[in-house]
Design an enzyme around this catalytic site. Structure first.
Site, short mmCIF file in Angstrom:
data_model
loop_
_atom_site.label_atom_id
_atom_site.label_comp_id
_atom_site.label_asym_id
_atom_site.label_seq_id
_atom_site.Cartn_x
_atom_site.Cartn_y
_atom_site.Cartn_z
N CYS A 5 -124.23 -14.94 52.85
CA CYS A 5 -125.45 -15.32 52.15
C CYS A 5 -126.72 -14.80 52.81
O CYS A 5 -126.74 -14.48 53.98
CB CYS A 5 -125.58 -16.83 52.13
SG CYS A 5 -124.24 -17.64 51.30
N GLY A 32 -125.37 -10.76 49.88
CA GLY A 32 -124.59 -11.51 48.89
C GLY A 32 -124.85 -11.00 47.49
O GLY A 32 -126.01 -10.86 47.09
N ASN A 106 -126.84 -20.34 54.75
CA ASN A 106 -126.07 -19.19 55.21
C ASN A 106 -125.23 -19.66 56.40
O ASN A 106 -125.77 -20.13 57.38
CB ASN A 106 -127.03 -18.07 55.64
CG ASN A 106 -126.31 -16.87 56.25
OD1 ASN A 106 -126.86 -16.17 57.08
ND2 ASN A 106 -125.08 -16.62 55.85
N GLY A 107 -123.91 -19.52 56.28
CA GLY A 107 -123.03 -19.97 57.34
C GLY A 107 -121.87 -20.74 56.76
O GLY A 107 -121.59 -20.64 55.56
N TYR A 249 -123.05 -4.77 61.88
CA TYR A 249 -122.66 -4.45 60.51
C TYR A 249 -123.53 -5.10 59.44
O TYR A 249 -123.98 -4.44 58.52
CB TYR A 249 -121.20 -4.88 60.32
CG TYR A 249 -120.63 -4.62 58.95
CD1 TYR A 249 -120.04 -3.41 58.63
CD2 TYR A 249 -120.67 -5.60 57.96
CE1 TYR A 249 -119.51 -3.17 57.37
CE2 TYR A 249 -120.15 -5.37 56.69
CZ TYR A 249 -119.57 -4.16 56.40
OH TYR A 249 -119.05 -3.93 55.16
#
Ligand code: SF4
Length: 490
Positions: A5, A32, A106-107, A249
């Site tokens: 996310c 996302g 996010n997570g 990345y």
């Protein structure tokens, strides 16, 4: 591999928040692609537009026009926890006795099920199986008893796992990072307000200035007139657990994380790769686009020293850097191909070698990771089919040996080629002439962090969170949910 996310939140001095949020989500689209959403608040009520699809597909002009208010949050999502349908699309929004809440996460929480069970037993009705709704309900319950800061602290004392959150409580925007700071979140200043975003590239898109990262365990509250922000360090942890794959990345190369430009970090990882396992070949080429910065750093270092580390007398004798692989940008990512056969075909559709760059040459090809090995196998074959005499593979990160539980859609342990194969076995499996990965020490060294301040779970199999059935790399235990409810009143 896919990031789960991207999150954003803005508080502006009178200007509508919808368009800045929309542009920021565009800047975070790489994090996302499954769903996108915005929640705003106009001082009286909350407005929400959330749907499945890319940002450009989810929002029409009319949708933005009715998202009234100068404060709001946004989200782009690729799901790993929860269903792949609109019930888990975010921001999650809810109205309750003390107002309205919007949440972008996010997570991934490790103990969401325990908290959900407890809340459900207390009468909370859930509409999704995602962990974000668990955080929202827990916070809503705490807000009935506490002020905003204490309520957030109480929730932070109960949830365990990785989270970078932007939250709207009526027209107040908050940003929170878990005590180990696993996922990135930063603060930016705009001409007429402030922004919280997963990556600084979103701040750049709005012509803003990066102020700093939100600190692990910190709550940041944006003032609702857009004039500033307040900071509360709610939990102090001895060590952090930044996801090193953000640098390798996930994050955009033009983002700055922990005061370092991601592109520069990748170039330095490439330089280190040459120092650790350089091989003299005619040409070095990146796998586009993921290997580009690594290959550029690798080739740079190769122009200074020989593979054995001795200084090179003539820089022109170094390994030639070339773009030998062309990418078809109109092919979807290989990970969305469900079968092995489809994935193999997708690699051929996606990459095409430039024959004159590789024919009759020894080639080093550089990428950031090997997950299943499918892409690397196809790539080596493609280069050999084009006449490469030797193909050497260098990877700018350590071997991925274990899955991620912190919100990255990677693969199962069984699917990861390095989970049960040595580097020599992988080299043989992908039919390369040689293969080398970067060491974990090199990663910590380049990122200028202690190993214990990084999450290295997927490359060591030891995690910084207390995960059922897995080893930890530090002294960490998840909170006892029942006790945190009874005693978290400090
Ligand atoms: S397990 Fe790997 S991908 Fe997941 S948070 Fe840790 S370093 Fe990042």
């Amino acid at each position: 591999m896919t990031e789960k996310c991207g999150v954003v939140g803005v508080s502006l001095d009178g200007r509508s928040a919808a368009r800045p949020l929309y542009y920021a989500l565009y800047a975070l689209q790489h994090r996302g692609q499954e769903s996108a959403g915005i929640v705003t608040h106009d001082g009286f009520q909350q407005h929400s537009h959330v749907d499945m699809g890319l940002v450009g597909e989810v929002f029409e002009e009319d949708d933005l026009d009715v998202l009234n208010g100068s404060t709001g949050i946004g989200h782009v999502r690729y799901p790993t926890a929860g269903s792949v349908d609109s019930s888990c699309a975010q921001p999650f929004s809810v109205s309750f006795k003390s107002g309205s809440l919007g949440l972008s996460h996010n997570g991934n929480l490790v103990n969401a099920d325990e908290i959900r069970e407890e809340l459900a037993a207390g009468g909370h009705a859930f509409t999704s199986d995602g962990d974000t709704e668990v955080i929202a309900h827990d916070l809503a319950r705490n807000l009935l008893e506490e002020d905003l800061v204490r309520a957030v602290k109480r929730t932070m004392g109960r949830i365990h796992g990785s989270y970078a959150l932007t939250i709207s409580h009526d027209d107040t925007i908050l940003g929170v990072r878990d005590p180990q700071g696993n996922r990135p979140l930063c603060i930016g200043e705009l001409e007429d307000g402030y922004i919280l975003a997963s990556e600084s590239a979103a701040i750049d898109t709005l012509d803003g200035t990066l102020v700093r990262d939100v600190r692990p365990g910190e709550l940041v509250v944006l003032q609702d007139d857009g004039q500033g922000f307040d900071s509360y360090q709610l939990i102090d942890n001895e060590n952090t657990a930044h996801c090193f794959f953000e640098h390798v990345y996930f994050a955009r190369p033009d983002s700055v994380i922990d005061d370092t430009l991601v592109y520069e970090a990748r170039r330095n990882l490439g330089r280190k790769l040459w120092a650790e396992s350089g091989v003299e070949t005619d040409v070095v080429m990146p796998v586009p686009d993921s290997g580009r910065a690594f290959a550029s750093g690798y080739a740079d270092a190769a122009s200074e020293t020989m593979a054995d580390g001795t200084p090179r007398a003539d820089a022109d004798e170094g390994v030639e850097f070339a773009e030998g692989l062309m990418k078809n940008r109109y092919v979807g990512r290989t990970f969305i191909m469900p079968t092995q056969d489809e994935r193999e075909r997708a690699v051929r559709l996606k990459l095409n070698p430039i024959k004159s760059t590789v024919e009759g040459k020894t080639v080093t090809v550089i990428d950031d990771s090997i997950v299943r090995g499918t892409t690397s196998t196809q790539l080596v074959q493609l280069l050999k089919d084009c006449g490469a005499e030797e193909v050497h593979v260098r990877i700018g990160a350590p071997e991925i040996v274990a899955p991620c539980y912190m919100g990255i859609d990677m693969a199962t342990r069984e699917e990861l080629i390095a989970s049960d194969k040595t580097t020599a076995e992988i080299r043989d499996a992908i039919d390369a002439d040689s293969l080398a990965y970067l060491s974990t020490d090199a990663v910590a060294d380049v990122l200028d962090m202690e190993r214990l301040d990084l999450c290295l779970g997927c490359v060591t199999g030891e995690y910084p969170y207390d995960i059922d059935g897995e080893e930890t790399d530090r002294d960490v235990t998840r909170p006892n949910v029942g006790e945190t409810r009874l005693h978290a009143d400090d």
